[in-house]
Design an enzyme around this catalytic site. Structure first.
Site, PDB file in Angstrom:
ATOM      1  N   LYS A   3      85.916  13.769-111.419  1.00  0.00           N
ATOM      2  CA  LYS A   3      86.484  12.650-110.670  1.00  0.00           C
ATOM      3  C   LYS A   3      85.510  11.486-110.719  1.00  0.00           C
ATOM      4  O   LYS A   3      84.290  11.690-110.555  1.00  0.00           O
ATOM      5  CB  LYS A   3      86.707  13.070-109.213  1.00  0.00           C
ATOM      6  CG  LYS A   3      87.745  14.173-109.046  1.00  0.00           C
ATOM      7  CD  LYS A   3      89.153  13.634-109.285  1.00  0.00           C
ATOM      8  CE  LYS A   3      90.199  14.660-108.880  1.00  0.00           C
ATOM      9  NZ  LYS A   3      91.562  14.122-109.056  1.00  0.00           N
ATOM     10  N   ASP A  10      89.056  11.459-114.072  1.00  0.00           N
ATOM     11  CA  ASP A  10      90.228  11.103-113.263  1.00  0.00           C
ATOM     12  C   ASP A  10      89.787  10.152-112.155  1.00  0.00           C
ATOM     13  O   ASP A  10      88.935  10.492-111.333  1.00  0.00           O
ATOM     14  CB  ASP A  10      90.838  12.376-112.654  1.00  0.00           C
ATOM     15  CG  ASP A  10      92.133  12.108-111.877  1.00  0.00           C
ATOM     16  OD1 ASP A  10      92.579  10.955-111.829  1.00  0.00           O
ATOM     17  OD2 ASP A  10      92.693  13.093-111.331  1.00  0.00           O
ATOM     18  N   SER A  30      89.239  21.025-112.657  1.00  0.00           N
ATOM     19  CA  SER A  30      89.017  19.699-112.083  1.00  0.00           C
ATOM     20  C   SER A  30      87.884  19.814-111.076  1.00  0.00           C
ATOM     21  O   SER A  30      87.975  20.585-110.116  1.00  0.00           O
ATOM     22  CB  SER A  30      90.299  19.214-111.401  1.00  0.00           C
ATOM     23  OG  SER A  30      90.066  18.001-110.719  1.00  0.00           O
ATOM     24  N   LYS A  34     102.985  17.217-112.681  1.00  0.00           N
ATOM     25  CA  LYS A  34     102.872  18.028-111.455  1.00  0.00           C
ATOM     26  C   LYS A  34     104.282  18.256-110.939  1.00  0.00           C
ATOM     27  O   LYS A  34     105.033  17.294-110.755  1.00  0.00           O
ATOM     28  CB  LYS A  34     102.045  17.308-110.393  1.00  0.00           C
ATOM     29  CG  LYS A  34     100.568  17.192-110.730  1.00  0.00           C
ATOM     30  CD  LYS A  34      99.791  16.586-109.583  1.00  0.00           C
ATOM     31  CE  LYS A  34      98.327  16.406-109.984  1.00  0.00           C
ATOM     32  NZ  LYS A  34      97.576  15.644-108.966  1.00  0.00           N
ATOM     33  N   ASP A  83      99.133  10.122-113.969  1.00  0.00           N
ATOM     34  CA  ASP A  83      99.403  11.167-112.981  1.00  0.00           C
ATOM     35  C   ASP A  83     100.320  10.537-111.918  1.00  0.00           C
ATOM     36  O   ASP A  83     101.553  10.563-112.038  1.00  0.00           O
ATOM     37  CB  ASP A  83      98.054  11.655-112.403  1.00  0.00           C
ATOM     38  CG  ASP A  83      98.177  12.637-111.245  1.00  0.00           C
ATOM     39  OD1 ASP A  83      99.299  12.893-110.789  1.00  0.00           O
ATOM     40  OD2 ASP A  83      97.136  13.146-110.763  1.00  0.00           O
ATOM     41  N   GLU A 138      92.275   9.555-116.701  1.00  0.00           N
ATOM     42  CA  GLU A 138      93.481   9.769-115.890  1.00  0.00           C
ATOM     43  C   GLU A 138      93.596   8.712-114.788  1.00  0.00           C
ATOM     44  O   GLU A 138      92.633   8.477-114.058  1.00  0.00           O
ATOM     45  CB  GLU A 138      93.404  11.184-115.301  1.00  0.00           C
ATOM     46  CG  GLU A 138      94.645  11.623-114.543  1.00  0.00           C
ATOM     47  CD  GLU A 138      94.531  13.076-114.074  1.00  0.00           C
ATOM     48  OE1 GLU A 138      93.698  13.847-114.609  1.00  0.00           O
ATOM     49  OE2 GLU A 138      95.266  13.448-113.139  1.00  0.00           O
ATOM     50  N   LYS A 186      87.289  18.364-116.220  1.00  0.00           N
ATOM     51  CA  LYS A 186      87.697  17.051-115.688  1.00  0.00           C
ATOM     52  C   LYS A 186      86.793  16.739-114.507  1.00  0.00           C
ATOM     53  O   LYS A 186      86.569  17.602-113.658  1.00  0.00           O
ATOM     54  CB  LYS A 186      89.165  17.130-115.272  1.00  0.00           C
ATOM     55  CG  LYS A 186      89.640  16.058-114.302  1.00  0.00           C
ATOM     56  CD  LYS A 186      91.164  16.099-114.183  1.00  0.00           C
ATOM     57  CE  LYS A 186      91.641  15.840-112.769  1.00  0.00           C
ATOM     58  NZ  LYS A 186      93.115  15.956-112.656  1.00  0.00           N
ATOM     59  N   GLY A 214      97.191  19.785-110.911  1.00  0.00           N
ATOM     60  CA  GLY A 214      97.085  20.695-109.768  1.00  0.00           C
ATOM     61  C   GLY A 214      97.045  19.932-108.459  1.00  0.00           C
ATOM     62  O   GLY A 214      96.702  18.743-108.420  1.00  0.00           O
TER      63      GLY A 214
END
Ligand code: OSB
Ligand code: MG
Length: 368
Positions: A164, A189, A136, A263, A239, A214, A162, A291
């Protein structure tokens, strides 16, 4: 097992690189480490994944310490517990506070695995020898920097990337990344940065063949996500919205997502995580392990969980050295060609590094 002693340590570790999301930046990770000793002297560790700010979810280091000290530890100390699954019943009167609950759940699963002579992965029912690892990547200051960081991650062998996204840093970013790295498994995400008003913009992302998007919408939403999913072909991944097996059941029934990020802390521990894993498997929903910028103990728990069969997509559990100059376990978590070997030693399969733990500890408290 009967837990006779609990120690909570408050640690602070500097991240190698600041990590930026749509909701804010992290330079350090402050977290709690819980050590539980049972009457036979077996020691288990749980890492509390809550951050020091309530940006990702409402829990923080301080709320978790309060919940642990005033409510959760008193429910567990000196109680006869034959299996960590029993914690769900014990903790039932306490609403939410999943990351606090998960801290004790993790330590008890560790003790349980050791006392039954199994690795944590085996105790959970996992059967993989190695797991696929993704990464990520936080929001960078410039497009050039973002492309360079993604390039390095690909060269380091990570199996999926991934990134952001946030309003103003989305379609153009994905367009650029797909142009530079057309064949790399890529996902985005948003950490709840959008609403249904942004539907036209989000639909533009459909052109790029992302593995998934995400948590585009609100942290507690499954209704609008279902509406959005109906209008997009890219699978949505939830998530923040999934905090229990009941949340997962409802999201699957509504069609709010095609994938779930699991998670351990967010859902209240390994017992609940397993239930969600099983439900998703029955319903053909793939899962992967998210994570929380964990230190070594949390990372070890993530690896054990990822050994379960329906973790069919690479997760966010990258190697220790991606985050830390020095981790708090020995050996550290190492990624080889995009894989982490699931340890076969009993318990978590890593040894807590007392010297490192002491170095990063700000304060300690004992409970008996
Ligand atoms: O949404 O998955 C998230 C980090 C902090 C808060 C939320 C998230 C993340 C990550 C990083 O994506 C995962 C990791 O590398 O541990
Ligand atoms: Mg996320």
């Amino acid at each position: 097992m009967k837990v006779t002693d609990i120690t909570i340590r408050h640690l602070k570790m500097r991240l190698k690189h600041p990590f930026t999301t749509s909701f804010g930046s992290f330079e350090d990770k402050e977290f709690l480490l819980l050590q539980a000793t049972d009457e036979s002297g077996t020691i288990g560790f749980g890492e509390c994944v809550a951050f020091d700010t309530p940006w990702y979810t409402e829990e923080t280091v301080t709320t978790c310490w309060h919940m642990l000290e005033d409510f959760l530890i008193p429910l567990v100390l000196h109680k006869q517990i034959s299996h960590p699954d029993e914690l769900s019943e014990l903790f039932k009167p306490i609403r939410k506070n999943n990351m606090a609950k998960s801290t004790i759940d993790g330590a008890l699963w560790d003790i349980y695995a050791q006392q039954t002579n199994q690795s944590l992965a085996q105790a959970l029912g996992g059967n993989k020898e190695k797991i696929e690892v993704g990464i990520s990547i936080g929001i960078q200051e410039t497009m050039e920097k973002q492309i360079a960081v993604v390039d390095q991650a690909i060269k380091n062998g990570y199996k999926r990337i991934k990134v952001k996204i946030k309003p103003g840093w989305d379609v153009d970013l994905i367009h650029n990344l797909k142009k530079h790295f057309p064949n790399v498994p890529l996902m985005a995400d948003a950490n709840s940065a959008y609403t249904l008003k942004d539907i036209e913009l989000l639909k533009k992302l459909d052109e790029y063949n992302l593995m998934m998007i995400e948590q585009p919408l609100a942290t507690d939403d499954i209704i609008d996500h279902a509406k959005l999913q109906k209008q997009m072909k890219t699978p949505l991944c939830l998530d923040e919205s999934i905090t229990s097996v009941e949340d997962a059941r409802k999201a699957i029934e509504l069609g709010s997502c095609g994938v779930i990020n699991l998670k351990i802390g967010r859902v209240g521990g390994l017992t609940e995580a397993k239930k969600i894993h099983d439900l998703c498997e029955e319903n053909g929903i793939p899962v992967w392990c998210g994570g929380m910028l964990e230190a070594g103990i949390g990372r070890a728990h993530n690896i054990a969980l990822t050994s379960l069969s329906n973790f069919v997509l690479p997760g966010d559990t990258a190697g220790s050295s991606h985050y830390w100059e020095e981790d708090i376990i020995s050996p550290e978590v190492i990624v080889h060609d995009g894989y982490i070997t699931v340890p076969s030693g009993i318990g978590i399969g890593f040894t807590p590094n007392d010297k490192a733990i002491n170095k990063f500890t700000l304060s300690t408290k004992h409970y008996q």
